[in-house]
Design a protein around this motif. Structure first.
Motif, PDB file in Angstrom:
ATOM      1  N   ASP A  26      23.791  58.182  49.129  1.00  0.00           N
ATOM      2  CA  ASP A  26      24.450  57.912  47.267  1.00  0.00           C
ATOM      3  C   ASP A  26      24.580  58.336  46.415  1.00  0.00           C
ATOM      4  OD1 ASP A  26      23.601  55.097  49.811  1.00  0.00           O
ATOM      5  OD2 ASP A  26      21.817  55.174  48.782  1.00  0.00           O
ATOM      6  N   ILE A  27      24.924  58.899  46.347  1.00  0.00           N
ATOM      7  CA  ILE A  27      25.771  60.083  45.402  1.00  0.00           C
ATOM      8  C   ILE A  27      27.082  59.959  45.439  1.00  0.00           C
ATOM      9  CG2 ILE A  27      25.767  62.134  44.470  1.00  0.00           C
ATOM     10  CD1 ILE A  27      23.867  63.108  45.928  1.00  0.00           C
ATOM     11  N   GLU A  28      27.448  59.057  44.305  1.00  0.00           N
ATOM     12  CA  GLU A  28      28.901  58.672  43.980  1.00  0.00           C
ATOM     13  C   GLU A  28      29.507  58.647  43.058  1.00  0.00           C
ATOM     14  OE1 GLU A  28      28.114  54.616  45.040  1.00  0.00           O
ATOM     15  OE2 GLU A  28      27.273  54.685  46.937  1.00  0.00           O
ATOM     16  N   ASN A  29      28.808  59.048  41.778  1.00  0.00           N
ATOM     17  CA  ASN A  29      28.935  59.799  40.722  1.00  0.00           C
ATOM     18  C   ASN A  29      29.362  61.807  40.824  1.00  0.00           C
ATOM     19  OD1 ASN A  29      28.618  57.213  39.739  1.00  0.00           O
ATOM     20  ND2 ASN A  29      26.870  57.867  39.091  1.00  0.00           N
ATOM     21  N   ILE A  30      31.325  61.304  41.423  1.00  0.00           N
ATOM     22  CA  ILE A  30      31.215  62.915  41.245  1.00  0.00           C
ATOM     23  C   ILE A  30      32.464  62.867  40.387  1.00  0.00           C
ATOM     24  CG2 ILE A  30      31.749  64.857  42.643  1.00  0.00           C
ATOM     25  CD1 ILE A  30      30.361  62.877  45.543  1.00  0.00           C
ATOM     26  N   TYR A  31      32.498  64.150  39.612  1.00  0.00           N
ATOM     27  CA  TYR A  31      33.594  64.592  38.729  1.00  0.00           C
ATOM     28  C   TYR A  31      34.244  65.702  38.528  1.00  0.00           C
ATOM     29  CZ  TYR A  31      30.739  59.834  36.647  1.00  0.00           C
ATOM     30  OH  TYR A  31      30.209  59.188  36.717  1.00  0.00           O
ATOM     31  N   LEU A  32      35.335  65.521  38.015  1.00  0.00           N
ATOM     32  CA  LEU A  32      35.517  66.996  38.589  1.00  0.00           C
ATOM     33  C   LEU A  32      36.851  66.895  36.985  1.00  0.00           C
ATOM     34  CD1 LEU A  32      35.626  67.925  41.771  1.00  0.00           C
ATOM     35  CD2 LEU A  32      38.071  68.802  40.861  1.00  0.00           C
ATOM     36  N   CYS A  33      36.639  67.983  36.201  1.00  0.00           N
ATOM     37  CA  CYS A  33      36.956  68.714  35.017  1.00  0.00           C
ATOM     38  C   CYS A  33      38.561  68.082  35.408  1.00  0.00           C
ATOM     39  CB  CYS A  33      36.358  69.503  34.108  1.00  0.00           C
ATOM     40  SG  CYS A  33      37.219  70.165  32.992  1.00  0.00           S
ATOM     41  N   SER A  34      39.352  67.584  34.541  1.00  0.00           N
ATOM     42  CA  SER A  34      41.107  68.151  34.676  1.00  0.00           C
ATOM     43  C   SER A  34      41.323  69.012  34.359  1.00  0.00           C
ATOM     44  CB  SER A  34      41.413  66.741  33.893  1.00  0.00           C
ATOM     45  OG  SER A  34      41.409  66.370  33.094  1.00  0.00           O
ATOM     46  N   GLU A  35      40.895  69.223  33.149  1.00  0.00           N
ATOM     47  CA  GLU A  35      41.560  70.607  32.626  1.00  0.00           C
ATOM     48  C   GLU A  35      41.217  71.939  32.875  1.00  0.00           C
ATOM     49  OE1 GLU A  35      40.035  72.082  27.826  1.00  0.00           O
ATOM     50  OE2 GLU A  35      41.309  70.812  27.854  1.00  0.00           O
ATOM     51  N   SER A  36      39.743  71.730  33.759  1.00  0.00           N
ATOM     52  CA  SER A  36      40.034  73.153  34.581  1.00  0.00           C
ATOM     53  C   SER A  36      40.585  73.624  35.905  1.00  0.00           C
ATOM     54  CB  SER A  36      37.816  73.295  35.382  1.00  0.00           C
ATOM     55  OG  SER A  36      36.822  72.968  34.136  1.00  0.00           O
ATOM     56  N   LEU A  37      40.784  72.298  36.312  1.00  0.00           N
ATOM     57  CA  LEU A  37      42.048  72.551  37.762  1.00  0.00           C
ATOM     58  C   LEU A  37      43.129  72.833  36.758  1.00  0.00           C
ATOM     59  CD1 LEU A  37      41.162  69.409  39.051  1.00  0.00           C
ATOM     60  CD2 LEU A  37      40.553  70.606  40.089  1.00  0.00           C
ATOM     61  N   GLN A  38      43.587  72.113  35.838  1.00  0.00           N
ATOM     62  CA  GLN A  38      44.832  73.090  35.149  1.00  0.00           C
ATOM     63  C   GLN A  38      44.978  74.194  34.757  1.00  0.00           C
ATOM     64  OE1 GLN A  38      45.222  70.146  31.969  1.00  0.00           O
ATOM     65  NE2 GLN A  38      47.222  69.286  32.703  1.00  0.00           N
ATOM     66  N   GLU A  39      43.937  74.747  33.653  1.00  0.00           N
ATOM     67  CA  GLU A  39      43.433  76.630  33.891  1.00  0.00           C
ATOM     68  C   GLU A  39      43.154  77.318  35.232  1.00  0.00           C
ATOM     69  OE1 GLU A  39      39.796  76.214  31.607  1.00  0.00           O
ATOM     70  OE2 GLU A  39      40.573  75.616  30.280  1.00  0.00           O
ATOM     71  N   ARG A  40      42.720  77.122  36.015  1.00  0.00           N
ATOM     72  CA  ARG A  40      42.925  77.486  37.752  1.00  0.00           C
ATOM     73  C   ARG A  40      44.944  77.259  39.170  1.00  0.00           C
ATOM     74  NH1 ARG A  40      39.213  76.648  34.972  1.00  0.00           N
ATOM     75  NH2 ARG A  40      37.541  78.527  34.883  1.00  0.00           N
ATOM     76  N   GLY A  41      45.400  76.360  38.023  1.00  0.00           N
ATOM     77  CA  GLY A  41      46.343  76.233  39.224  1.00  0.00           C
ATOM     78  C   GLY A  41      46.086  74.823  40.364  1.00  0.00           C
ATOM     79  N   ILE A  42      45.293  74.845  40.151  1.00  0.00           N
ATOM     80  CA  ILE A  42      44.663  73.220  40.855  1.00  0.00           C
ATOM     81  C   ILE A  42      45.437  72.291  40.325  1.00  0.00           C
ATOM     82  CG2 ILE A  42      43.182  72.790  42.771  1.00  0.00           C
ATOM     83  CD1 ILE A  42      41.388  75.100  41.404  1.00  0.00           C
ATOM     84  N   SER A  43      46.246  71.395  41.917  1.00  0.00           N
ATOM     85  CA  SER A  43      46.607  70.135  41.826  1.00  0.00           C
ATOM     86  C   SER A  43      45.937  68.611  41.779  1.00  0.00           C
ATOM     87  CB  SER A  43      47.530  69.540  42.338  1.00  0.00           C
ATOM     88  OG  SER A  43      48.191  68.339  42.410  1.00  0.00           O
ATOM     89  N   GLN A  44      44.989  67.676  41.676  1.00  0.00           N
ATOM     90  CA  GLN A  44      44.186  66.646  41.418  1.00  0.00           C
ATOM     91  C   GLN A  44      45.052  66.217  42.805  1.00  0.00           C
ATOM     92  OE1 GLN A  44      44.282  63.466  38.393  1.00  0.00           O
ATOM     93  NE2 GLN A  44      43.472  65.371  37.223  1.00  0.00           N
ATOM     94  N   GLN A  45      46.197  66.192  43.506  1.00  0.00           N
ATOM     95  CA  GLN A  45      46.056  66.121  44.766  1.00  0.00           C
ATOM     96  C   GLN A  45      46.109  66.483  45.700  1.00  0.00           C
ATOM     97  OE1 GLN A  45      48.157  62.861  44.554  1.00  0.00           O
ATOM     98  NE2 GLN A  45      47.283  63.240  42.027  1.00  0.00           N
TER      99      GLN A  45
END
Length: 119
Positions: A72-91
């Motif tokens: 029941d752990i459903e509030n899982i968040y990723l930092c979109s800016e951190s993804l961009q800084e590392r060249g990782i796509s949200q896709q």
């Protein structure tokens, strides 16, 4: 009941921090239902699918993140800016489906928590 935040900030296989954080997260889920999980900075790599830690003789604990919804752990968040800084796509393929937030949104969520644990 206290609102608890778990913040993952380290790469998955460079230290035991991620594995220890996951163990603490699963143990805490037995005590409370109000848990938020944040992946910021290098921690965004914790949820990347298709990792091969056996190549560096490390334990594959990443797959265990898949059970978070079962706890029941459903509030899982990723930092979109951190993804961009590392060249990782949200896709990318993620082991669980996260919600992507800006740093400002993450700060707002964190400030609403009573306890913040960083790994």
């Amino acid at each position: 009941m206290k609102k608890i935040a778990f913040v993952f900030t380290t790469m998955p296989h460079g230290s035991a921090s991620g594995r220890e954080g996951l163990d603490a997260l699963l143990a805490t889920s037995a005590l409370t239902e109000d848990i938020n999980v944040f992946f910021i900075s290098d921690g965004v790599c914790q949820l990347l699918a298709h990792q091969q830690p056996k190549e560096i003789l490390a334990r594959d604990y990443i797959a265990t993140f898949k059970v978070l919804p079962l706890y029941d752990i459903e509030n899982i968040y990723l930092c979109s800016e951190s993804l961009q800084e590392r060249g990782i796509s949200q896709q990318n393929d993620w082991v669980v489906t996260p919600e992507f937030l800006t740093p400002q949104q993450i700060q707002a969520h964190l400030s609403a928590c009573d306890v913040v644990l960083k790994f």
